[in-house]
Enzyme design. Structure first.
Site, PDB file in Angstrom:
ATOM      1  N   HIS A  46       3.744  -1.118   3.748  1.00 53.57           N
ATOM      2  CA  HIS A  46       3.128   0.195   3.517  1.00 53.57           C
ATOM      3  C   HIS A  46       4.264   1.179   3.263  1.00 53.57           C
ATOM      4  O   HIS A  46       5.146   1.355   4.112  1.00 53.57           O
ATOM      5  CB  HIS A  46       2.319   0.621   4.744  1.00 53.57           C
ATOM      6  CG  HIS A  46       1.567   1.901   4.551  1.00 53.57           C
ATOM      7  ND1 HIS A  46       0.415   1.985   3.796  1.00 53.57           N
ATOM      8  CD2 HIS A  46       1.794   3.157   5.023  1.00 53.57           C
ATOM      9  CE1 HIS A  46      -0.039   3.228   3.823  1.00 53.57           C
ATOM     10  NE2 HIS A  46       0.780   3.961   4.540  1.00 53.57           N
TER      11      HIS A  46
ATOM     12  N   GLU B 227       1.293   5.561   0.666  1.00 52.71           N
ATOM     13  CA  GLU B 227       0.755   6.754   1.315  1.00 52.71           C
ATOM     14  C   GLU B 227       1.163   8.007   0.545  1.00 52.71           C
ATOM     15  O   GLU B 227       2.313   8.165   0.155  1.00 52.71           O
ATOM     16  CB  GLU B 227       1.274   6.850   2.755  1.00 52.71           C
ATOM     17  CG  GLU B 227       0.743   8.080   3.505  1.00 52.71           C
ATOM     18  CD  GLU B 227       1.128   8.083   4.961  1.00 52.71           C
ATOM     19  OE1 GLU B 227       0.705   7.142   5.678  1.00 52.71           O
ATOM     20  OE2 GLU B 227       1.870   8.988   5.385  1.00 52.71           O
TER      21      GLU B 227
ATOM     22  N   SER C  24       0.866  -1.175   0.000  1.00 55.02           N
ATOM     23  CA  SER C  24       0.000   0.000   0.000  1.00 55.02           C
ATOM     24  C   SER C  24       0.902   1.223   0.000  1.00 55.02           C
ATOM     25  O   SER C  24       2.068   1.153   0.409  1.00 55.02           O
ATOM     26  CB  SER C  24      -0.932   0.000   1.215  1.00 55.02           C
ATOM     27  OG  SER C  24      -0.206  -0.156   2.433  1.00 55.02           O
TER      28      SER C  24
ATOM     29  N   PHE D 159      12.751  14.646  10.537  1.00 58.75           N
ATOM     30  CA  PHE D 159      11.416  14.065  10.658  1.00 58.75           C
ATOM     31  C   PHE D 159      11.409  12.965  11.710  1.00 58.75           C
ATOM     32  O   PHE D 159      10.493  12.874  12.543  1.00 58.75           O
ATOM     33  CB  PHE D 159      10.993  13.534   9.293  1.00 58.75           C
ATOM     34  CG  PHE D 159       9.589  13.015   9.230  1.00 58.75           C
ATOM     35  CD1 PHE D 159       8.566  13.631   9.928  1.00 58.75           C
ATOM     36  CD2 PHE D 159       9.285  11.911   8.443  1.00 58.75           C
ATOM     37  CE1 PHE D 159       7.265  13.154   9.860  1.00 58.75           C
ATOM     38  CE2 PHE D 159       7.986  11.428   8.369  1.00 58.75           C
ATOM     39  CZ  PHE D 159       6.976  12.051   9.075  1.00 58.75           C
TER      40      PHE D 159
ATOM     41  N   ASP E 215      -1.323  15.034  15.583  1.00 57.42           N
ATOM     42  CA  ASP E 215      -0.353  15.851  16.308  1.00 57.42           C
ATOM     43  C   ASP E 215      -1.011  17.128  16.814  1.00 57.42           C
ATOM     44  O   ASP E 215      -1.976  17.620  16.221  1.00 57.42           O
ATOM     45  CB  ASP E 215       0.814  16.216  15.391  1.00 57.42           C
ATOM     46  CG  ASP E 215       1.596  14.998  14.940  1.00 57.42           C
ATOM     47  OD1 ASP E 215       1.723  14.056  15.740  1.00 57.42           O
ATOM     48  OD2 ASP E 215       2.069  14.987  13.781  1.00 57.42           O
TER      49      ASP E 215
END
Length: 322
Positions: A275, A23, A21, A225, A115
């Site tokens: 993913h 994103e 999958s 990140f 967040d």
């Protein structure tokens, strides 16, 4: 004496049952929208299990997320999953979003706490009239519609969790509320994933725990990140990219090698679902999927013109000229 080591894909044998999958995030500009749809066009022929579209803090990308998901539904054969958070919104507001997705034909939501609006470093506080956390949100979704719900999982624990045990307790609450899949935060050491999986299974959680894979497009950005979301960056990874700040071509080769090593090791240990956090770029992800044995179906799109459902849309400027 033949001392060669048999390769996992020797004699044309490819892993069976691999599912992926992807994103994406909703674009802010026309240029970013073009990049997004170029990535979707490149990856769609691999027939992913689903594609997810992220949702900004406090619903800051709500309309763009909804528009992107609706376009995927309308113009591709892909199955979209819409991200949804419970930050800075009442239950009624979030319920309206859930209803709009269901009405649009979305059948899969990725439910997240989200967040804080102020970003990393700010203490999270539930909205006074909103869902308290992701487990509460999952329960709300399941009350409103018969939708598939995926949730997040954290091999190195969520930054706000006091311990891995508390984090797994929250995952169990999400599963008890109706979640049927968990997608992990990205990680670079596979042992972290396997240790976490052992603890999750020991806690009686039996849903799929799909590893989230982040191909490193830019090491400095990835390191920043990772610091925000509590993921560790091992020294060996920093060493791989050392001295390549001004060498984008070599960085890309290194990034592909690193991600390939990671996913093929996971395959060797029995993992079949992945993913990919694409960052709206297809090149590295496509290459890794190719190594996993995924190939475009050459029959894809045959007869689709008759149905009016082409696998992929033309870019806006080409549609205008058509």
């Amino acid at each position: 004496m033949d001392a060669s080591i048999p390769h996992r894909f020797a004699q044309g044998s490819t892993p069976k049952g691999i599912r992926v999958s992807f994103e994406f995030f909703p674009p802010k500009t026309a240029e970013m929208e073009q990049s997004l749809w170029e990535a979707i066009s490149r990856l769609a022929p691999l027939e992913p299990n689903f594609v997810s579209v992220t949702y900004g803090a406090g619903g800051s990308t709500r309309e763009r997320t909804h528009a992107t998901v609706k376009r995927i539904l309308a113009e591709t054969m892909l199955t979209p999953a819409a991200h949804l958070t419970c930050v800075a919104a009442t239950c009624a507001e979030i319920d309206a979003v859930i209803g709009a997705y269901a009405q649009a034909g979305v059948r899969h939501i990725v439910a997240l706490r989200g967040d804080p609006v102020g970003g990393a470093g700010e203490k999270y506080a539930p909205h006074p009239g909103g869902y308290r956390n992701a487990a509460d949100l999952v329960a709300g979704i399941k009350r409103l519609a018969d939708l598939e719900v995926s949730v997040s999982a954290y091999p190195e624990k969520h930054p706000d969790s006091p311990s891995v045990t508390a984090d797994i307790d929250m995952l169990k609450a999400k599963v008890d509320a109706g979640a049927t899949r968990a997608i992990t935060q990205f990680f670079f050491e596979n042992d972290l994933y396997f240790r976490y999986l052992d603890r999750v299974r020991a806690a009686g959680i039996d849903i799929p725990i799909v590893p989230g894979i982040l191909p490193v497009q830019n090491f400095k950005t990835t390191k920043t990140f990772a610091a925000r979301c509590g993921a560790s960056v091992p020294a060996w990874l920093a060493d791989r990219f050392d001295g390549l700040d001004d060498d984008a071509a070599t960085r890309k080769l290194i990034a592909a090698a690193v991600a390939a090593e990671q996913v093929l090791d996971l395959v060797d240990h029995g993992v079949t679902d992945f993913h990919f956090y694409t960052m709206n770029r297809a090149d590295l992800v496509y290459a890794i999927c190719h190594l996993l044995g995924l190939r475009p179906d050459k029959r894809q799109g045959e007869g689709s013109a008759e149905k009016g459902q082409g696998a992929l849309p033309l870019p806006a400027d080409e549609r205008e000229r058509a």
